[in-house]
Design a protein around this motif. Structure first.
Motif, PDB file in Angstrom:
ATOM      1  N   GLY A  35       0.795  -1.224   0.000  1.00  0.00           N
ATOM      2  CA  GLY A  35       0.000   0.000   0.000  1.00  0.00           C
ATOM      3  C   GLY A  35       0.830   1.278   0.000  1.00  0.00           C
ATOM      4  O   GLY A  35       0.283   2.374  -0.046  1.00  0.00           O
ATOM      5  N   ALA A  36       2.140   1.141  -0.014  1.00  0.00           N
ATOM      6  CA  ALA A  36       2.991   2.342  -0.039  1.00  0.00           C
ATOM      7  C   ALA A  36       3.047   2.958  -1.433  1.00  0.00           C
ATOM      8  O   ALA A  36       3.521   4.080  -1.601  1.00  0.00           O
ATOM      9  N   GLY A  37       2.567   2.224  -2.441  1.00  0.00           N
ATOM     10  CA  GLY A  37       2.575   2.745  -3.806  1.00  0.00           C
ATOM     11  C   GLY A  37       3.703   2.180  -4.652  1.00  0.00           C
ATOM     12  O   GLY A  37       3.994   2.709  -5.728  1.00  0.00           O
ATOM     13  N   LYS A  38       4.308   1.091  -4.195  1.00  0.00           N
ATOM     14  CA  LYS A  38       5.431   0.487  -4.931  1.00  0.00           C
ATOM     15  C   LYS A  38       5.049   0.134  -6.359  1.00  0.00           C
ATOM     16  O   LYS A  38       5.764   0.452  -7.286  1.00  0.00           O
ATOM     17  N   GLY A  39       3.930  -0.560  -6.501  1.00  0.00           N
ATOM     18  CA  GLY A  39       3.512  -1.045  -7.820  1.00  0.00           C
ATOM     19  C   GLY A  39       3.327   0.089  -8.808  1.00  0.00           C
ATOM     20  O   GLY A  39       3.884   0.068  -9.912  1.00  0.00           O
ATOM     21  N   THR A  40       2.564   1.095  -8.395  1.00  0.00           N
ATOM     22  CA  THR A  40       2.280   2.239  -9.268  1.00  0.00           C
ATOM     23  C   THR A  40       3.564   2.970  -9.642  1.00  0.00           C
ATOM     24  O   THR A  40       3.807   3.280 -10.815  1.00  0.00           O
ATOM     25  N   GLN A  41       4.395   3.242  -8.639  1.00  0.00           N
ATOM     26  CA  GLN A  41       5.624   3.992  -8.897  1.00  0.00           C
ATOM     27  C   GLN A  41       6.611   3.189  -9.725  1.00  0.00           C
ATOM     28  O   GLN A  41       7.259   3.718 -10.625  1.00  0.00           O
ATOM     29  N   ALA A  42       6.708   1.905  -9.423  1.00  0.00           N
ATOM     30  CA  ALA A  42       7.644   1.053 -10.167  1.00  0.00           C
ATOM     31  C   ALA A  42       7.225   0.987 -11.633  1.00  0.00           C
ATOM     32  O   ALA A  42       8.062   1.056 -12.541  1.00  0.00           O
ATOM     33  N   GLN A  43       5.924   0.873 -11.856  1.00  0.00           N
ATOM     34  CA  GLN A  43       5.419   0.781 -13.222  1.00  0.00           C
ATOM     35  C   GLN A  43       5.676   2.079 -13.998  1.00  0.00           C
ATOM     36  O   GLN A  43       6.124   2.055 -15.148  1.00  0.00           O
ATOM     37  N   LYS A  46      -8.349  -9.042  -4.345  1.00  0.00           N
ATOM     38  CA  LYS A  46      -8.927 -10.169  -3.604  1.00  0.00           C
ATOM     39  C   LYS A  46      -8.255 -10.367  -2.241  1.00  0.00           C
ATOM     40  O   LYS A  46      -8.895 -10.791  -1.276  1.00  0.00           O
ATOM     41  N   ASP A  47      -6.968 -10.068  -2.160  1.00  0.00           N
ATOM     42  CA  ASP A  47      -6.279 -10.211  -0.875  1.00  0.00           C
ATOM     43  C   ASP A  47      -6.250  -8.889  -0.105  1.00  0.00           C
ATOM     44  O   ASP A  47      -5.399  -8.673   0.740  1.00  0.00           O
ATOM     45  N   ASP A  48      -7.200  -8.012  -0.382  1.00  0.00           N
ATOM     46  CA  ASP A  48      -7.294  -6.732   0.310  1.00  0.00           C
ATOM     47  C   ASP A  48      -8.431  -6.675   1.335  1.00  0.00           C
ATOM     48  O   ASP A  48      -8.957  -5.613   1.622  1.00  0.00           O
ATOM     49  N   THR A  49      -8.828  -7.808   1.895  1.00  0.00           N
ATOM     50  CA  THR A  49      -9.787  -7.764   3.002  1.00  0.00           C
ATOM     51  C   THR A  49      -9.044  -7.326   4.258  1.00  0.00           C
ATOM     52  O   THR A  49      -7.815  -7.485   4.341  1.00  0.00           O
ATOM     53  N   GLU A 100      -5.662   2.352   4.710  1.00  0.00           N
ATOM     54  CA  GLU A 100      -6.721   3.094   4.021  1.00  0.00           C
ATOM     55  C   GLU A 100      -6.621   2.895   2.501  1.00  0.00           C
ATOM     56  O   GLU A 100      -7.608   2.620   1.821  1.00  0.00           O
ATOM     57  N   ARG A 101      -5.413   2.989   1.978  1.00  0.00           N
ATOM     58  CA  ARG A 101      -5.214   2.802   0.532  1.00  0.00           C
ATOM     59  C   ARG A 101      -5.585   1.387   0.098  1.00  0.00           C
ATOM     60  O   ARG A 101      -6.217   1.189  -0.933  1.00  0.00           O
ATOM     61  N   LEU A 102      -5.165   0.407   0.895  1.00  0.00           N
ATOM     62  CA  LEU A 102      -5.431  -0.990   0.522  1.00  0.00           C
ATOM     63  C   LEU A 102      -6.925  -1.289   0.555  1.00  0.00           C
ATOM     64  O   LEU A 102      -7.441  -2.005  -0.301  1.00  0.00           O
ATOM     65  N   LEU A 103      -7.612  -0.718   1.543  1.00  0.00           N
ATOM     66  CA  LEU A 103      -9.051  -0.986   1.671  1.00  0.00           C
ATOM     67  C   LEU A 103      -9.829  -0.431   0.489  1.00  0.00           C
ATOM     68  O   LEU A 103     -10.878  -0.964   0.127  1.00  0.00           O
ATOM     69  N   THR A 104      -9.322   0.617  -0.131  1.00  0.00           N
ATOM     70  CA  THR A 104     -10.040   1.186  -1.280  1.00  0.00           C
ATOM     71  C   THR A 104      -9.555   0.609  -2.609  1.00  0.00           C
ATOM     72  O   THR A 104     -10.122   0.893  -3.650  1.00  0.00           O
ATOM     73  N   ARG A 105      -8.532  -0.255  -2.556  1.00  0.00           N
ATOM     74  CA  ARG A 105      -7.982  -0.806  -3.804  1.00  0.00           C
ATOM     75  C   ARG A 105      -8.818  -1.971  -4.315  1.00  0.00           C
ATOM     76  O   ARG A 105      -9.004  -2.135  -5.516  1.00  0.00           O
ATOM     77  N   GLY A 106      -9.274  -2.812  -3.375  1.00  0.00           N
ATOM     78  CA  GLY A 106     -10.235  -3.849  -3.748  1.00  0.00           C
ATOM     79  C   GLY A 106      -9.695  -5.096  -4.407  1.00  0.00           C
ATOM     80  O   GLY A 106     -10.410  -5.790  -5.123  1.00  0.00           O
TER      81      GLY A 106
END
Ligand code: AMP
Length: 184
Positions: free
Chosen positions: A11-19, A131-134, A123-129
């Motif tokens: 949820g720190a934004g690694k995926g988005t920033q790395a991409q 499958k492993d974000d419960t 908070e970020r993970l809960l709004t990402r949705g």
């Protein structure tokens, strides 16, 4: 030549920033989580072996991810650099990677620690949705991160490979801080 490892809590934004950065630099973005999710979707051998771990927020066994990273880094497009996102996640994996990179002549990697406080990442993970974000699985992933992955910050600091970026700011600001940090 840019070879970067992205560290940081889920949820720190690694995926988005790395991409984004990989796109700018025209190098592959290698996300072990993405590779595992794709394998699960296709129900490959790897996907079937990984799914119970991924869906409960546990780490999949080292051998599985180490094999897939080794295969991926040997692909021709990885010769020009890469960004690893989600690997290594444990000291044992970091030691494996160090040895692998030497063996395939791809050392010189640097590590970006993208950090953000727990309340922000939850908070970020809960709004990402995903499958492993419960809530329960998120809590477990954070625990695993603190216990297994966070020690890598010291591991890489000791090796003088660590760069730090504040993940608790807008996506655009993280991107520009990241650009600055890796070019300075
Ligand atoms: P991510 O997309 O990086 O959040 O990863 C999602 C899930 O994939 C994790 O919660 C783990 O179950 C699994 N995973 C990804 N990378 C690794 C790794 N390096 N070692 C073990 N498990 C991993």
């Amino acid at each position: 030549m840019t070879r970067l490892i992205f560290l940081g809590p889920p949820g720190a934004g690694k995926g988005t920033q790395a991409q984004t950065l990989a796109g700018h630099l025209n190098i592959p973005h290698i996300s072990t989580g993405e590779i595992l999710r794709q394998a699960m979707k296709e129900q490959t051998h790897l996907g079937i072996k990984a799914q119970n771990y991924v869906n409960s927020g546990e780490l999949v066994p080292d051998q599985l991810v180490q094999d897939l990273v080794q295969e991926r880094l040997k692909q021709p497009d990885a010769e020009n650099g890469w960004i690893l996102d989600g690997f290594p996640r444990k000291v044992t994996q970091a030691a494996f990677l160090e040895e692998l990179l030497e063996r395939i002549h791809q050392s010189g990697e640097r590590v970006v620690n993208l950090d953000a406080p727990d309340d922000v990442v939850v908070e970020r993970l809960l709004t990402r949705g995903r499958k492993d974000d419960t809530e329960e699985v998120i809590r477990r992933r954070l625990e695993v991160y603190r216990a297994e992955t966070e020690p890598l910050i010291d591991y890489y600091r000791d090796r003088q490979k660590l760069l730090t970026v504040n993940g608790n700011q807008s996506q655009e600001d993280v991107t520009s801080e990241l650009q600055q940090v890796i070019t300075s």
